[in-house]
Write a protein that holds these residues in place. Structure first.
Motif: not given
Length: 451
Positions: A286-310
């Motif tokens: 359930h997403v509230e009106a004040d729930d905010v995410v930095d999409l760029a930061m999420v992308a950095r975290e995911v690529t950092a996690l899966l970079g070694p697997a690649a």
């Protein structure tokens, strides 16, 4: 339309019945009025003629006698033995043979003219009594006049009254059924990921309220069954995590030539278990009106996690457009797992030696591209992911990851877009709704400080 047809039919029948009733009443009243008029004319003409019987023979007529002649009527004043004392011009004999002292009405046929309707009555005020006979053209004089006035002054009102009633009935029905249309729009939103929706009962017509309540009760039972199923899947997936971890450790410790393929199979099973858990977690999203995410930061975290697997698979990975914050409304953990699913899906299908590209767009979107065989045609149409929940459209996998991403984006007010690149490979894009950066400065600075 059925209401309009029924209303028009009712009005036509009512108008027809009213017309027949009025016709019958007018006919009766016209007959009575005609007879009374003939009696009045007869006695008045008789009075004028008895005052001066020779006057009519000389061409001098009283006012009433003159009116009878002008209206096309005739008259005759007779003695008891039938002798003509006075008459209208052209009358040389009695209109009808007298029959005693009783008054009677008669009809005289005419050639090439309307027949005459008349009265023969005894005038008892004279001694000896005389007989007066008066006749007028047989036309519904009074009836025609009254009916014509009715049509001109009354009947035409039925036409606008009918049109207005039809319009008002349609408007009232449309307004009364407006809650039902809202309920239909709500029903269109009901799907496995939104089983908590209920149809609105407020302002619902009583005739429909019973059905709406029955539907809501059915939805409540379906939700309960769905939640039980979700909980069961979650429990099974959770219980499988520990045995899989133990098996991976034991196989890795055993080593040998067959250890690596088994570990890869266990990794795929572990990923499937995580996806099942993600699928269960979506039920509480359930997403509230004040729930905010930095999409760029999420992308950095995911690529950092899966970079070694690649790298371990002989692949390269690049991240584009993550230099500046890209704020979107959403929940970080869910979006993180959704993007991770897309990147892991690309890792599974990208050929060795190729590049995986994660691109963040400033307008609120992030895409993952591989250089593999691309998506199947059955996944490229609108709604294809929802309609094929457990098919990936590729050579490997069951498509559960795409379903999770699609449901996650739907819950965030966005969408998952799948397409194939012109030069080969698949592109999966998580696209969010428009979110102005100026509305989210405080939370963005907080996220950047955590980095």
């Amino acid at each position: 339309m059925r209401l309009a047809v029924a209303t028009v039919t009712l009005f036509v029948l009512a108008f027809g019945v009213a017309t027949l009733f009025l016709y019958n009443r007018f006919e009766i009243l016209n007959g009575r009025f005609r007879e009374g008029t003939l009696r009045s004319f007869a006695y008045t003409v008789a009075h004028e003629l008895m005052a001066d019987p020779a006057a009519s023979r000389d061409g001098h007529f009283g006012p009433v006698a003159r009116q009878v002649i002008e209206d096309g009527g005739v008259y005759a004043l007779l003695t008891q033995d039938g002798r003509l004392l006075a008459a209208a011009p052209g009358i040389t004999e009695p209109l009808v043979a007298p029959e005693g002292s009783k008054a009677r009405f008669f009809m005289l046929p005419r050639h090439e003219q309307a027949p005459l309707y008349g009265l023969s009555s005894t005038v008892r005020k004279t001694q000896p009594p005389l007989t007066i006979q008066v006749a007028f053209p047989n036309g519904p004089l009074v009836f025609d006049t009254v009916l014509e006035e009715f049509v001109q002054d009354i009947a035409w009102i039925w036409v606008p009254f009918l049109a207005g009633t039809v319009v008002v009935n349609l408007l009232v029905t449309r307004i009364a059924l407006r809650p039902l249309r809202r309920a239909a729009q709500q029903a269109e939103l009901i799907e496995p990921g939104h089983v908590g929706i209920r149809l609105s009962e407020g302002s619902m017509p009583d005739e429909v309220l019973i059905l709406v309540r029955a539907v809501n009760q059915s939805l409540a039972r379906l939700q309960q069954g769905y939640l039980v199923l979700e909980q069961f899947v979650g429990d099974v997936a959770h219980e499988m995590r520990t045995p899989l971890a133990i098996m991976k450790t034991q196989v890795a410790m055993a080593g040998g030539a067959v250890a690596q393929p088994i570990v890869e199979d266990l990794n795929r099973m572990e990923r499937l278990v995580e996806q099942l858990l993600d699928r269960v977690r979506l039920g509480g999203l359930h997403v509230e009106a004040d729930d905010v995410v930095d999409l760029a930061m999420v992308a950095r975290e995911v690529t950092a996690l899966l970079g070694p697997a690649a790298i371990a698979r002989g692949l390269s990975m690049e991240l584009i457009g993550a230099e500046r914050p890209v704020p979107v409304a959403g929940l970080r953990d869910y979006l993180y797992r959704a993007l991770r699913n897309l990147v892991e899906n690309a890792l599974m299908h990208a050929p060795s030696g190729t590049m995986i590209t994660v691109a963040v767009e400033a307008d609120g979107a992030v895409s993952v591209r591989d250089r593999g065989g691309g998506f199947g045609a059955d996944l490229l149409g609108p709604g294809a992911v929802q309609g094929r929940e457990f098919r990936s459209g590729r050579e490997d996998g069951i498509g559960l990851g795409l379903s999770i991403v699609d449901r996650t984006m739907t819950a965030h007010g966005g969408r998952l877009e799948l397409r194939n690149a012109a030069d080969g490979g698949a592109i999966a894009t998580m696209r969010f709704g428009q979110q102005p950066v100026s509305e989210l400065p405080v939370l963005l600075h907080g996220n950047l400080a955590l980095k």
